[in-house]
Design a protein around this motif. Sequence first.
Motif, PDB file in Angstrom:
ATOM      1  N   LYS A   3       0.832  -1.218   0.000  1.00 50.62           N
ATOM      2  CA  LYS A   3       0.000   0.000   0.000  1.00 50.62           C
ATOM      3  C   LYS A   3       0.863   1.264   0.000  1.00 50.62           C
ATOM      4  O   LYS A   3       0.602   2.226   0.693  1.00 50.62           O
ATOM      5  N   TYR A  18      -0.120  12.775  -5.332  1.00 57.86           N
ATOM      6  CA  TYR A  18      -1.310  12.284  -4.657  1.00 57.86           C
ATOM      7  C   TYR A  18      -1.163  12.604  -3.180  1.00 57.86           C
ATOM      8  O   TYR A  18      -0.262  12.128  -2.506  1.00 57.86           O
ATOM      9  N   ILE A  59      -7.371  11.004  -0.585  1.00 55.33           N
ATOM     10  CA  ILE A  59      -7.738   9.741  -1.228  1.00 55.33           C
ATOM     11  C   ILE A  59      -8.854   9.088  -0.424  1.00 55.33           C
ATOM     12  O   ILE A  59      -8.733   8.859   0.779  1.00 55.33           O
ATOM     13  N   ASP A  96     -10.332   5.940  -1.058  1.00 51.07           N
ATOM     14  CA  ASP A  96     -10.130   4.501  -0.887  1.00 51.07           C
ATOM     15  C   ASP A  96      -8.669   4.177  -1.178  1.00 51.07           C
ATOM     16  O   ASP A  96      -8.289   3.912  -2.316  1.00 51.07           O
ATOM     17  N   LYS A  97      -7.844   4.190  -0.125  1.00 51.85           N
ATOM     18  CA  LYS A  97      -6.407   3.963  -0.307  1.00 51.85           C
ATOM     19  C   LYS A  97      -6.112   2.546  -0.796  1.00 51.85           C
ATOM     20  O   LYS A  97      -5.237   2.348  -1.630  1.00 51.85           O
ATOM     21  N   GLY A 110      -8.082   0.546  -2.562  1.00 57.46           N
ATOM     22  CA  GLY A 110      -8.507   0.397  -3.957  1.00 57.46           C
ATOM     23  C   GLY A 110      -7.528   1.049  -4.914  1.00 57.46           C
ATOM     24  O   GLY A 110      -7.205   0.490  -5.964  1.00 57.46           O
ATOM     25  N   LEU A 111      -7.037   2.232  -4.553  1.00 57.51           N
ATOM     26  CA  LEU A 111      -6.050   2.922  -5.384  1.00 57.51           C
ATOM     27  C   LEU A 111      -4.751   2.140  -5.436  1.00 57.51           C
ATOM     28  O   LEU A 111      -4.157   1.980  -6.505  1.00 57.51           O
ATOM     29  N   SER A 129      -5.333  -0.993  -7.696  1.00 55.77           N
ATOM     30  CA  SER A 129      -5.452  -0.713  -9.134  1.00 55.77           C
ATOM     31  C   SER A 129      -4.136  -0.192  -9.709  1.00 55.77           C
ATOM     32  O   SER A 129      -3.742  -0.580 -10.804  1.00 55.77           O
ATOM     33  N   MET A 164      -8.253   5.784 -11.741  1.00 55.42           N
ATOM     34  CA  MET A 164      -7.625   6.450 -10.611  1.00 55.42           C
ATOM     35  C   MET A 164      -8.396   7.696 -10.152  1.00 55.42           C
ATOM     36  O   MET A 164      -8.335   8.053  -8.981  1.00 55.42           O
ATOM     37  N   LYS A 222     -11.481   7.977  -9.783  1.00 52.69           N
ATOM     38  CA  LYS A 222     -12.615   7.631  -8.896  1.00 52.69           C
ATOM     39  C   LYS A 222     -12.167   7.458  -7.443  1.00 52.69           C
ATOM     40  O   LYS A 222     -12.995   7.462  -6.562  1.00 52.69           O
ATOM     41  N   TYR A 223     -10.877   7.346  -7.196  1.00 51.32           N
ATOM     42  CA  TYR A 223     -10.375   7.195  -5.827  1.00 51.32           C
ATOM     43  C   TYR A 223     -10.016   8.525  -5.182  1.00 51.32           C
ATOM     44  O   TYR A 223      -9.697   8.569  -4.006  1.00 51.32           O
TER      45      TYR A 223
END
Length: 98
Positions: A27, A35, A40, A42-43, A45-46, A49, A94, A96-97
Amino acid sequence: MVTKQLIAVLLIGSSLILLGAGFWLKKSIFLIKQYDESSIADKEGLAKSAGLYVMVIGVMIFLPAFLSQLIGIYAWIVFGVLVSLSSVFMLRVMTKYV
């Protein structure tokens, strides 16, 4: 393929796979430039992805290196198109996060 070129392709692809694994498993989203971690939503999820994307690019570097022996320069043209299209798709994912 010349041995030096093969070694360079293997090193670049392997380093991208390791970097992607760092994004995904550790992570380590602080490595993504510009960034702010506080913005952020959803860390995880980012990180997943971005990690998967970098790992896929690393694997995709291996393929044209070997396929160019069979089909020539067309393998690199297809690689360029795929990377371009996947980059546009990844930018949409990206955003969307954030």
